[in-house]
Motif scaffolding. Sequence first.
Motif, PDB file in Angstrom:
ATOM      1  N   UNK A 181      12.173  37.573   3.641  1.00 41.19           N
ATOM      2  CA  UNK A 181      11.242  37.549   2.507  1.00 41.19           C
ATOM      3  C   UNK A 181      12.007  37.628   1.184  1.00 41.19           C
ATOM      4  N   UNK A 182      13.083  38.412   1.165  1.00 40.88           N
ATOM      5  CA  UNK A 182      13.898  38.499  -0.052  1.00 40.88           C
ATOM      6  C   UNK A 182      14.500  37.136  -0.381  1.00 40.88           C
TER       7      UNK A 182
ATOM      8  N   UNK B  16      14.650  23.436  -6.367  1.00 39.98           N
ATOM      9  CA  UNK B  16      15.419  22.334  -5.781  1.00 39.98           C
ATOM     10  C   UNK B  16      16.913  22.622  -5.698  1.00 39.98           C
ATOM     11  N   UNK B  17      17.404  23.537  -6.517  1.00 41.47           N
ATOM     12  CA  UNK B  17      18.840  23.838  -6.530  1.00 41.47           C
ATOM     13  C   UNK B  17      19.296  24.606  -5.288  1.00 41.47           C
ATOM     14  N   UNK B  18      18.344  25.162  -4.537  1.00 34.53           N
ATOM     15  CA  UNK B  18      18.735  25.955  -3.372  1.00 34.53           C
ATOM     16  C   UNK B  18      19.037  25.043  -2.191  1.00 34.53           C
ATOM     17  N   UNK B  19      20.298  25.022  -1.838  1.00 33.60           N
ATOM     18  CA  UNK B  19      20.721  24.265  -0.661  1.00 33.60           C
ATOM     19  C   UNK B  19      20.662  25.177   0.558  1.00 33.60           C
ATOM     20  N   UNK B  20      20.863  24.614   1.718  1.00 38.56           N
ATOM     21  CA  UNK B  20      20.885  25.418   2.938  1.00 38.56           C
ATOM     22  C   UNK B  20      22.050  26.401   2.906  1.00 38.56           C
TER      23      UNK B  20
ATOM     24  N   UNK C 283      22.985  42.410   4.695  1.00 37.44           N
ATOM     25  CA  UNK C 283      23.971  43.480   4.483  1.00 37.44           C
ATOM     26  C   UNK C 283      23.627  44.352   3.278  1.00 37.44           C
ATOM     27  N   UNK C 284      22.418  44.175   2.734  1.00 35.66           N
ATOM     28  CA  UNK C 284      21.947  44.942   1.579  1.00 35.66           C
ATOM     29  C   UNK C 284      22.917  44.817   0.394  1.00 35.66           C
ATOM     30  N   UNK C 285      23.331  43.571   0.098  1.00 36.47           N
ATOM     31  CA  UNK C 285      24.308  43.315  -0.950  1.00 36.47           C
ATOM     32  C   UNK C 285      23.777  42.400  -2.061  1.00 36.47           C
TER      33      UNK C 285
ATOM     34  N   UNK D  66      23.952  31.961   2.415  1.00 37.47           N
ATOM     35  CA  UNK D  66      24.713  32.964   1.664  1.00 37.47           C
ATOM     36  C   UNK D  66      23.804  34.125   1.260  1.00 37.47           C
ATOM     37  N   UNK D  67      22.613  33.792   0.749  1.00 35.38           N
ATOM     38  CA  UNK D  67      21.661  34.824   0.352  1.00 35.38           C
ATOM     39  C   UNK D  67      21.184  35.640   1.552  1.00 35.38           C
ATOM     40  N   UNK D  68      21.006  34.969   2.680  1.00 36.57           N
ATOM     41  CA  UNK D  68      20.593  35.672   3.899  1.00 36.57           C
ATOM     42  C   UNK D  68      21.660  36.688   4.310  1.00 36.57           C
TER      43      UNK D  68
END
Length: 178
Positions: A57-58, A68-72, A84-86, A77-79
């Motif tokens: 969800x985060x 549109x700028x978010x690639x896989x 890891x709560x980072x 990377x965000x996941x």
Amino acid sequence: MAELLTLARPYAKAAFAYASEQGATDNWSNALQVLSATVQDEAFSAYLNRPELTPVEQVGLFSKVLGEEQTQAVSNFLTLLAENDRLILLPEITVEYEQLKSQNSNTVDVVIESAFPLTSVQEQLLTHALEKRFNSSVVVSVEVNPALIAGVVIRAGDQVIDDSALNKLEKMRTRLLA
């Protein structure tokens, strides 16, 4: 602060290595800057840090921001950061990423703080001297700070050259009080 930079460095290096491999350093740079600004927003940060939000969800919140700028790859990377709560490290990761990008392109961002506005000739002379010192091209930005009294303070990454009258007076004061 230093602890956050220490934690952020491996993530920045990994992101930069991947972006360089893919030839997408500028795209990653733009995405990281947007993400960094988003995390620094108090309202967004408060919402993001709610305990009931899962890492998925985060990441979903960030995908709405990036659009549109978010690639896989950015999503992955965000996941990783969320699991890891980072996510809070995004501003430091962005700073480290930009430093790696500058080093790779053999440019150094330099901030010159001066007590008085510099003439174009003075700025050119300082730029040329700094290019010799750092053995790379230099991107200079000048800030005026009258509190320095006279002289300049030059900041390039973690290096600081303080040739201001204020610094010299502080050193003299320290020696007199010792």
